[in-house]
Enzyme design. Structure first.
Site, mmCIF file in Angstrom:
data_model
loop_
_atom_site.group_PDB
_atom_site.id
_atom_site.type_symbol
_atom_site.label_atom_id
_atom_site.label_comp_id
_atom_site.label_asym_id
_atom_site.label_seq_id
_atom_site.Cartn_x
_atom_site.Cartn_y
_atom_site.Cartn_z
ATOM 1 N N SER A 13 -7.094 -5.615 -8.053
ATOM 2 C CA SER A 13 -8.365 -5.484 -8.778
ATOM 3 C C SER A 13 -8.467 -4.126 -9.486
ATOM 4 C CB SER A 13 -9.562 -5.708 -7.845
ATOM 5 O OG SER A 13 -9.737 -4.616 -6.989
ATOM 6 N N ASN A 14 -7.876 -3.095 -8.924
ATOM 7 C CA ASN A 14 -7.883 -1.803 -9.625
ATOM 8 C C ASN A 14 -7.058 -1.883 -10.902
ATOM 9 O OD1 ASN A 14 -9.371 0.560 -8.340
ATOM 10 N ND2 ASN A 14 -8.444 -0.435 -6.559
ATOM 11 N N ARG A 91 3.213 1.397 -0.187
ATOM 12 C CA ARG A 91 4.470 2.005 0.228
ATOM 13 C C ARG A 91 4.422 3.488 -0.047
ATOM 14 N NH1 ARG A 91 9.153 -0.374 1.411
ATOM 15 N NH2 ARG A 91 10.548 1.161 0.512
ATOM 16 N N ASN A 107 -2.765 8.168 -7.539
ATOM 17 C CA ASN A 107 -3.048 7.164 -6.504
ATOM 18 C C ASN A 107 -4.553 7.075 -6.309
ATOM 19 O OD1 ASN A 107 -2.562 5.361 -4.278
ATOM 20 N ND2 ASN A 107 -3.001 7.054 -2.887
ATOM 21 N N HIS A 109 -7.398 6.084 -3.364
ATOM 22 C CA HIS A 109 -7.522 5.879 -1.920
ATOM 23 C C HIS A 109 -8.998 5.642 -1.593
ATOM 24 C CE1 HIS A 109 -6.358 6.061 2.234
ATOM 25 N NE2 HIS A 109 -7.409 6.855 2.457
ATOM 26 N N ASP A 141 1.717 13.688 -4.165
ATOM 27 C CA ASP A 141 2.770 14.648 -3.826
ATOM 28 C C ASP A 141 3.557 14.064 -2.652
ATOM 29 O OD1 ASP A 141 1.298 15.126 -1.547
ATOM 30 O OD2 ASP A 141 0.667 17.138 -2.118
HETATM 31 C C1 GAR Z 1 -7.913 -0.468 -2.853
HETATM 32 O O1 GAR Z 1 -9.071 -0.387 -2.074
HETATM 33 C C2 GAR Z 1 -7.166 0.850 -2.818
HETATM 34 O O2 GAR Z 1 -8.019 1.968 -2.794
HETATM 35 C C3 GAR Z 1 -6.406 0.712 -1.532
HETATM 36 O O3 GAR Z 1 -5.945 -0.611 -1.532
HETATM 37 C C4 GAR Z 1 -6.901 -1.421 -2.220
HETATM 38 C C5 GAR Z 1 -6.158 -2.221 -3.268
HETATM 39 O O4 GAR Z 1 -7.033 -3.143 -3.876
HETATM 40 N N1 GAR Z 1 -5.317 1.651 -1.461
HETATM 41 C C6 GAR Z 1 -4.959 2.271 -0.348
HETATM 42 O O5 GAR Z 1 -5.487 2.086 0.732
HETATM 43 C C7 GAR Z 1 -3.804 3.250 -0.524
HETATM 44 N N2 GAR Z 1 -3.692 4.121 0.607
HETATM 45 P P1 GAR Z 1 -6.662 -3.827 -5.241
HETATM 46 O O6 GAR Z 1 -5.245 -4.426 -5.044
HETATM 47 O O7 GAR Z 1 -7.679 -4.894 -5.427
HETATM 48 O O8 GAR Z 1 -6.656 -2.785 -6.317
#
Ligand code: GAR
Length: 199
Positions: A13-14, A91, A107, A109, A141
């Site tokens: 979704s991002n 990953r 990234n 988070h 990093d």
């Molecule tokens: C999102 O909430 C993102 O912030 C998280 O995974 C989800 C992916 O959603 N990422 C992490 O936790 C990374 N450490 P999406 O596939 O719908 O974008």
């Protein structure tokens, strides 16, 4: 025109929000050159195909981290990527990968870092009982969820929240935060002083 490379492992979704903002030129002067997943079943790959964006699946299962990373880096270089956006890429990148693209990997988070790095950050925050949660877009990093912070958005935790309603409201903020951060990095002068991103 800057080339974005998106790495994802799941729903995407991002990525979809970034793609919409590229299409509407809210992210100016950029295109998504390639979407790469380490998982064959990532929903984000289907979305990218539907949007006519080039996709690649480079399975990570059973490979040494750096061997897999070398394949991904080669693909990113072939697509002449200027900025790499990890969008739910579950990953850890090897130090070698990070060195290939200094200050060129972002990234997102789902917590206000440095609180709650790692997996299931929203659940960690909810269980901890914080009153304010949120999300962070940062440079990658060599340490997990650690590089200089570009954008953060806060989200209040409501009395009647559960971890799912909270995660959904954080996700809404993620979808604007990521594009803001991409715009800052691509289209504004910035400097990094210590850990501070100044633009
Ligand atoms: C999102 O909430 C993102 O912030 C998280 O995974 C989800 C992916 O959603 N990422 C992490 O936790 C990374 N450490 P999406 O596939 O719908 O974008």
């Amino acid at each position: 025109m800057k080339n974005l490379g998106i790495l994802l492992s799941g729903r995407g979704s991002n990525f979809e929000a970034i793609a919409a903002n590229v299409a509407s030129v809210k992210i100016a002067d950029a295109r998504i050159a390639v979407v790469i997943s380490n998982r064959t079943d990532a929903g984000g790959i289907q979305t990218a195909k539907r949007l006519g964006i080039e996709t690649l699946v480079i399975p990570s299962k059973g490979k040494e981290r750096e061997d897999h990373d070398r394949e991904v880096v080669t693909a990113l270089q072939q697509h002449q990527v200027d900025l790499i956006c990890l969008a739910g890429y579950m990953r850890l990148l090897s130090p070698w990968f990070v060195k290939q693209f200094p200050h060129k990997i972002l990234n997102i988070h789902p917590s206000l870092l440095p609180a709650f790095p790692g997996l299931e950050a929203q659940q960690q925050a909810f269980a901890y009982g914080v009153k304010v949660a949120g999300c962070t877009v940062h440079f990658v990093d060599e340490e997990l969820d650690h590089g200089a912070i570009i954008v953060q958005k806060s989200v209040p935790v409501l009395e009647n929240d559960d971890e799912h309603t909270l995660a959904a409201r954080i996700l809404e903020q993620e979808h604007t935060a990521y594009s803001e951060a991409i715009n800052l990095v691509l289209n504004r002068e910035y400097r990094i002083v210590g850990r501070r991103f100044l633009s």
